[in-house]
Write an enzyme that holds these catalytic residues in place. Structure first.
Site, PDB file in Angstrom:
ATOM      1  CG  ASP A 220      -2.279   0.685   0.912  1.00 33.47           C
ATOM      2  OD1 ASP A 220      -2.222   1.839   0.453  1.00 33.47           O
ATOM      3  OD2 ASP A 220      -3.352   0.109   1.132  1.00 33.47           O
ATOM      4  CG  HIS A 243      -0.939   1.679  -3.327  1.00 29.15           C
ATOM      5  ND1 HIS A 243      -2.194   1.394  -2.818  1.00 29.15           N
ATOM      6  CD2 HIS A 243      -0.567   0.573  -4.019  1.00 29.15           C
ATOM      7  CE1 HIS A 243      -2.547   0.177  -3.202  1.00 29.15           C
ATOM      8  NE2 HIS A 243      -1.572  -0.344  -3.914  1.00 29.15           N
TER       9      HIS A 243
END
Length: 394
Positions: A220, A243
């Site tokens: 993430d 991310h």
């Protein structure tokens, strides 16, 4: 014995007794968890031993070190509570492992938690949360616990985390919540690309956080920046997979503290889904983002190198057709170069009701397949300077 000799003997006795006292206080300034019953075999539950060592260290009037020697130590969810009397250093030379069954970390949301501790340093070591069985549970659609963050600091001040490696966290590796004066340096936070919600570092409601010389390879956000973060300085970071570095998501709540004075410089993004992102919910909020500098960044095959998304509405409930109340202003993008994995390298999807203000693009060079990438801009006011590629924005 004459008077002079008596004085000499008394002085010598004082010297030796103070020397002995010094020796005992020196001995007591280092608490080895093995001396409290911890076993370095990776199988014996060492939680009580760690807590006993902590309690002794916390009571000490002098600065102390809690040592975790070489070996593997099994730890269940543990809360190290302050305030303590003096500075404490956790010197981790070995590996701390979570229970092999993900249910062993329970539903508390944390694995290793520091609460109301001031002047603490975490040096070295590896945390292995053994998250794979938890991610498998999440993928299967069965009902699973919420997941445990590997190391969390709540309401703590004057923290140094240096040389720590965290692998396979169930969810976020490292959380800084409601803290002041924090240094995170030379950390390595690693989980597989597809592991869900394994953010590297999450910072919220904290002031004066510095993150340098660190590597984030996770599933993430490399770093996620939550409401109430001020004076955050990030430098010399490697991000990817993951991310990217994200301010947000913000604006989930109607009354929310703003984010300001954020700097990211001299960092590299490799194969990440985003580079630098600002993300806000599409609903009313008192939140804001201002005074942000993204500077001297290299993008290597990054899907969205520069993105502002103010229409975040993952569940399509309570937010469609609304403008985001989060006000974004004074954001500078300077000397950002490299390659985009998609044709659109620059995305400013700002709020209809609160357009992005005072955005500055300065020396941007992003390419896609060897030629200039493209950009899209909605509801944005700002200026550009130097070479800006892709063109077409502002």
């Amino acid at each position: 014995m004459d008077h002079t000799n008596k004085k000499l003997v008394a002085a010598l006795l004082m010297f030796f007794s103070s020397f002995l006292l010094m020796g005992t206080s020196m001995a007591a300034s280092n608490y080895n968890v093995v001396d409290f019953g911890a076993k370095p075999d990776g199988r014996t539950d060492s939680t009580k031993a760690f807590l006993s060592a902590w309690k002794s260290a916390c009571r000490s009037a002098a600065s102390v070190t809690v040592t975790v020697p070489r070996g593997s130590f099994l730890l269940k969810p543990v809360e190290f509570r302050g305030p303590c009397r003096s500075r404490i250093t956790f010197q981790i030379d070995g590996t701390i492992v979570a229970p092999s069954d993900y249910r062993g970390l329970g539903n508390s949301g944390y694995w290793i938690l520091f609460v109301e501790v001031n002047r603490i340093s975490i040096n070295g070591g590896t945390l292995d949360a053994r998250g794979a069985s938890f991610w498998a549970c999440r993928k299967s659609g069965k009902s699973c616990p919420a997941g445990a963050r590997s190391m969390t600091f709540n309401w703590a001040n004057d923290i140094v985390v240096s040389g720590l490696t965290s692998i396979n966290s169930q969810v976020t590796h490292l959380v800084i919540n409601s803290c002041n004066n924090v240094i995170v340096r030379k950390v390595k936070l690693v989980a597989p690309d597809q592991s869900p919600n394994t953010d590297g570092l999450h910072v919220q409601a904290s002031t004066g956080v510095t993150v340098t010389d660190s590597t984030f390879q996770t599933g993430d956000d490399c770093i996620s920046i939550g409401p109430g973060t001020r004076n955050l300085y990030m430098s010399k970071l490697n991000c990817g997979p993951g991310h990217g570095i994200s301010i947000g998501s913000l604006g989930r709540d109607a009354n929310e503290a703003g984010v300001q004075n954020i700097t990211l410089t001299n960092s590299v993004f490799s194969g990440s889904d985003n580079g630098v992102r600002i993300k806000t919910w599409a609903r009313q909020s008192t939140g804001f983002v201002r005074n942000v500098l993204f500077q001297n960044l290299v993008m290597k095959n990054v899907q969205n190198p520069i993105i502002v998304d103010q229409n975040y509405c993952p569940t399509h409930q309570g937010c469609p057709k609304q403008g985001s109340g989060v006000k974004i202003s004074q954001v500078v993008y300077r000397n950002i170069q490299g390659t985009s994995r998609t044709q659109q390298a620059l995305t400013f999807d700002c709020s209809r009701s609160n357009p992005c203000q005072a955005i500055r693009l300065h020396d941007i060079k992003l390419t896609f397949n060897g030629r200039s990438a493209t950009s899209t801009c909605k509801n944005i006011k700002g200026v550009k300077a130097g070479v800006v590629m892709p063109q077409g924005c502002l």
